[in-house]
Design an enzyme around this catalytic site. Structure first.
Site, PDB file in Angstrom:
ATOM      1  NE  ARG A  22      -3.833   0.358   0.359  1.00  0.00           N
ATOM      2  CZ  ARG A  22      -4.719   0.108  -0.609  1.00  0.00           C
ATOM      3  NH1 ARG A  22      -4.636   0.759  -1.765  1.00  0.00           N
ATOM      4  NH2 ARG A  22      -5.660  -0.808  -0.444  1.00  0.00           N
TER       5      ARG A  22
ATOM      6  NE  ARG B  14      -2.913  -4.124  -7.326  1.00  0.00           N
ATOM      7  CZ  ARG B  14      -3.736  -3.334  -6.641  1.00  0.00           C
ATOM      8  NH1 ARG B  14      -3.294  -2.211  -6.112  1.00  0.00           N
ATOM      9  NH2 ARG B  14      -5.012  -3.646  -6.507  1.00  0.00           N
TER      10      ARG B  14
ATOM     11  CG  HIS C 122      -2.499   3.203  -8.138  1.00  0.00           C
ATOM     12  ND1 HIS C 122      -2.487   3.887  -6.947  1.00  0.00           N
ATOM     13  CD2 HIS C 122      -3.792   2.867  -8.334  1.00  0.00           C
ATOM     14  CE1 HIS C 122      -3.708   3.967  -6.457  1.00  0.00           C
ATOM     15  NE2 HIS C 122      -4.515   3.361  -7.280  1.00  0.00           N
TER      16      HIS C 122
ATOM     17  CG  ASP D 155     -11.564   7.148  -7.712  1.00  0.00           C
ATOM     18  OD1 ASP D 155     -11.914   6.082  -7.160  1.00  0.00           O
ATOM     19  OD2 ASP D 155     -10.715   7.213  -8.634  1.00  0.00           O
TER      20      ASP D 155
ATOM     21  CD  GLU E 249      -3.901   6.161  -9.615  1.00  0.00           C
ATOM     22  OE1 GLU E 249      -4.251   5.288 -10.443  1.00  0.00           O
ATOM     23  OE2 GLU E 249      -4.551   6.403  -8.576  1.00  0.00           O
TER      24      GLU E 249
HETATM   25  O1  TA6 Z   1      -6.774   4.668  -8.697  1.00  0.00           O
HETATM   26  C1  TA6 Z   1      -7.862   4.922  -7.824  1.00  0.00           C
HETATM   27  C2  TA6 Z   1      -8.471   3.590  -7.374  1.00  0.00           C
HETATM   28  O2  TA6 Z   1      -9.034   2.902  -8.461  1.00  0.00           O
HETATM   29  C3  TA6 Z   1      -9.501   3.883  -6.280  1.00  0.00           C
HETATM   30  O3  TA6 Z   1     -10.798   3.758  -6.763  1.00  0.00           O
HETATM   31  C4  TA6 Z   1      -9.146   2.858  -5.190  1.00  0.00           C
HETATM   32  O4  TA6 Z   1      -9.816   1.632  -5.419  1.00  0.00           O
HETATM   33  C5  TA6 Z   1      -7.631   2.781  -5.376  1.00  0.00           C
HETATM   34  O5  TA6 Z   1      -7.456   2.744  -6.788  1.00  0.00           O
HETATM   35  C6  TA6 Z   1      -6.938   1.678  -4.607  1.00  0.00           C
HETATM   36  O6  TA6 Z   1      -7.181   0.458  -5.191  1.00  0.00           O
HETATM   37  P1  TA6 Z   1      -6.461  -0.827  -4.516  1.00  0.00           P
HETATM   38  O7  TA6 Z   1      -6.829  -1.961  -5.398  1.00  0.00           O
HETATM   39  O8  TA6 Z   1      -4.960  -0.544  -4.502  1.00  0.00           O
HETATM   40  O9  TA6 Z   1      -6.980  -0.927  -3.108  1.00  0.00           O
END
Ligand code: TA6
Length: 278
Positions: free
Chosen positions: A59, A84, A154, A197, A254
């Site tokens: 994370r 990932r 991301h 978002d 991102e």
């Molecule tokens: O990039 C934004 C997003 O799609 C959010 O909607 C949220 O879900 C975030 O990514 C984190 O996603 P993850 O799969 O890493 O928990």
């Protein structure tokens, strides 16, 4: 100096320090999870309660969302694809000079990936650690059929406080609001006082993250989309591996090829998504 390290549970990562910066890159996901220039606070954000376990995405840092961004039509498949959490091959590191070190990681298809995405591919990530962080994600189609990918680097940025942050460079850009699924147009700079978002399109210039004490620039190449995300209070409380107040100190910008900017790659052809952070 490049050092390969392992946690007690076997989770492996590379640690690099040169005269410009330091960084840490996990072999799982070719996932850079620390980058700080000498004498500065880290540029990448990392959750204090992130997992560092095989099969669980870190994370923070820069998760590689590939070969799809968001959810797949098959909802049993992982959000943001499988790259990932896959174990990439560390091809090698090169100490170009005292200020610059490059790393190359590679992932190719196998029985597990073919079970989720039925194409033969070669994915390579080149990471440059200097006073800039440069990421080049190259997809090569080694199948006999044309395929389509959507993807994102991301990137979680560390900020002083989300209320002090302004994003510049997306004025008048269209975006899909992932909270309402409505198409909107950005008016002016972006500031934060609620969950955001959004998938911006027609992105053709640098994005600037203006924080209280510094401005970070993000330059995308071979990309015309970018995702901006802060979960704010309620969603942060529902996110895995995030403390309830984590939303205050992070922001995702991102570089992507997402939604309308998804890319079709013919056999033996390649596409490279490049992001430069400085
Ligand atoms: O990039 C934004 C997003 O799609 C959010 O909607 C949220 O879900 C975030 O990514 C984190 O996603 P993850 O799969 O890493 O928990």
């Amino acid at each position: 100096m490049i050092v390969l390290k392992k946690l007690a549970n076997g989770f492996a990562y590379i640690e690099i320090k040169n005269s410009s910066a330091e960084a840490k890159i996990a072999l799982q996901g070719a996932h850079i999870f620390h980058y700080a220039r000498v004498g500065e606070e880290p540029i990448l954000w990392l959750s204090e309660v992130s997992d560092f376990e095989v099969g669980k995405a870190i994370r923070g840092g820069v998760p590689v969302c590939w070969p799809w961004f968001g959810f797949n039509e098959d909802k049993t498949l992982p959000q943001h694809g499988f790259a990932r959490t896959a174990l990439w091959e560390f091809v090698g590191g090169d100490e170009v000079d005292e200020k610059t070190t490059t790393f190359t990681f590679r992932l190719t298809y196998n029985e597990k990936t073919l079970g989720m995405w039925h194409y033969k591919f070669l994915l390579e990530l080149k990471i440059t650690i200097s006073d800039k962080l440069i990421m080049e994600l190259k997809t090569t189609n080694i199948d006999e059929r044309t395929f389509k990918i959507s993807q994102a680097l991301h990137t979680y940025f560390s900020v002083s406080h989300i209320s002090d942050v302004t994003i510049k460079g997306l004025d008048n850009k269209p975006y899909l609001d992932a909270l309402t699924w409505k198409n909107e147009v950005q008016k002016g700079d972006i500031t934060f006082n609620q969950e955001v978002d959004r998938v911006y399109q027609e992105v053709d210039g640098e994005i600037a993250l203006s924080d209280k004490n510094r401005t970070i620039h993000i330059k995308n190449e071979n990309s015309s989309s970018a995702v901006i995300w802060n979960p704010w209070i309620e969603k942060c409380g529902r996110m895995s591996a995030m403390k309830p107040n984590a939303y205050e100190s992070m922001l995702c910008i991102e570089p992507a090829n997402a939604f309308l900017d998804a890319r079709v790659i013919k056999p033996q052809k390649s596409h490279t998504l490049k992001a430069t952070i400085f």
